[in-house]
Design an enzyme around this catalytic site. Structure first.
Site, PDB file in Angstrom:
ATOM      1  N   HIS A  20       0.835  -1.112   0.176  1.00  0.00           N
ATOM      2  CA  HIS A  20       0.097   0.105  -0.015  1.00  0.00           C
ATOM      3  C   HIS A  20       0.745   1.264   0.029  1.00  0.00           C
ATOM      4  O   HIS A  20       1.777   1.433   0.762  1.00  0.00           O
ATOM      5  CB  HIS A  20      -0.845  -0.013   1.208  1.00  0.00           C
ATOM      6  N   ASP A  28       6.976   5.765 -21.096  1.00  0.00           N
ATOM      7  CA  ASP A  28       7.355   5.495 -22.615  1.00  0.00           C
ATOM      8  C   ASP A  28       8.772   5.517 -22.669  1.00  0.00           C
ATOM      9  O   ASP A  28       9.524   5.291 -21.431  1.00  0.00           O
ATOM     10  CB  ASP A  28       6.768   6.750 -23.480  1.00  0.00           C
ATOM     11  N   HIS A  96       5.519  17.860 -16.392  1.00  0.00           N
ATOM     12  CA  HIS A  96       6.314  16.939 -16.516  1.00  0.00           C
ATOM     13  C   HIS A  96       7.637  16.798 -16.007  1.00  0.00           C
ATOM     14  O   HIS A  96       8.413  15.649 -15.526  1.00  0.00           O
ATOM     15  CB  HIS A  96       6.443  17.018 -18.178  1.00  0.00           C
ATOM     16  N   TYR A 118       4.352  12.257 -23.661  1.00  0.00           N
ATOM     17  CA  TYR A 118       3.608  12.298 -22.405  1.00  0.00           C
ATOM     18  C   TYR A 118       3.002  10.798 -22.124  1.00  0.00           C
ATOM     19  O   TYR A 118       1.817  10.916 -21.460  1.00  0.00           O
ATOM     20  CB  TYR A 118       2.881  13.617 -22.336  1.00  0.00           C
ATOM     21  N   ALA A 119       3.412   9.767 -22.575  1.00  0.00           N
ATOM     22  CA  ALA A 119       2.820   8.507 -22.256  1.00  0.00           C
ATOM     23  C   ALA A 119       3.277   8.024 -20.993  1.00  0.00           C
ATOM     24  O   ALA A 119       4.162   6.975 -21.006  1.00  0.00           O
ATOM     25  CB  ALA A 119       2.828   7.518 -23.198  1.00  0.00           C
ATOM     26  N   ASN A 120       3.008   8.640 -19.829  1.00  0.00           N
ATOM     27  CA  ASN A 120       3.845   8.525 -18.461  1.00  0.00           C
ATOM     28  C   ASN A 120       2.783   8.518 -17.433  1.00  0.00           C
ATOM     29  O   ASN A 120       2.038   9.627 -17.331  1.00  0.00           O
ATOM     30  CB  ASN A 120       5.019   9.261 -18.203  1.00  0.00           C
TER      31      ASN A 120
END
Length: 129
Positions: A20, A28, A96, A118-120
């Site tokens: 947890h 990316d 970012h 920005y595929a993060n």
């Protein structure tokens, strides 16, 4: 032999050790990997595996209580934003640069082959009860 779920042994083992509030970065192929954070590198070629496929597989395997996205994602990658909202609800936001800094506190970094900007995302683990 597993019946299903994540078959990649290093990724499956790393996920089994999460608790947890642990954080998992899904990035990316261009996101800088922070020093000291264990990395499972799934990238084969540009686009393989896709960010969306990895995120869906993780969603099926771990409990996620929240997601953190870079604010640039709103205007630069609508597909990632829509997917994160569909899987985890409205994300928290940061720049970012702040996301890259925050990734240093993660328990795990998963590198995909995604080659779109920005595929993060940073996922915070929850509990199943």
């Amino acid at each position: 032999m597993k019946r299903g779920g994540i078959l990649n042994q290093p990724l499956s083992a790393a996920l089994a050790g999460l608790g947890h509030t642990d954080r998992v970065v899904v990035g990316d192929c261009g996101l800088p990997r922070p020093r000291g954070v264990p990395v499972v590198d799934l990238a084969v070629t540009f686009g393989v595996p896709r960010f969306a496929d990895v995120l869906r597989a993780l969603d099926a395997d771990i409990v996620v209580e929240s997601a953190l996205l870079a604010s640039e994602t709103r205007h630069r990658n609508a597909d990632v934003l829509a997917l994160v909202r569909a899987l985890f609800g409205e994300p928290a936001w940061c720049s970012h640069e702040e996301l890259k800094t925050a990734s240093a506190s993660a328990s795990l970094f998963v590198r995909t082959g995604e080659a779109t900007p920005y595929a993060n995302v940073i996922l915070t683990c929850g509990v199943p009860f």
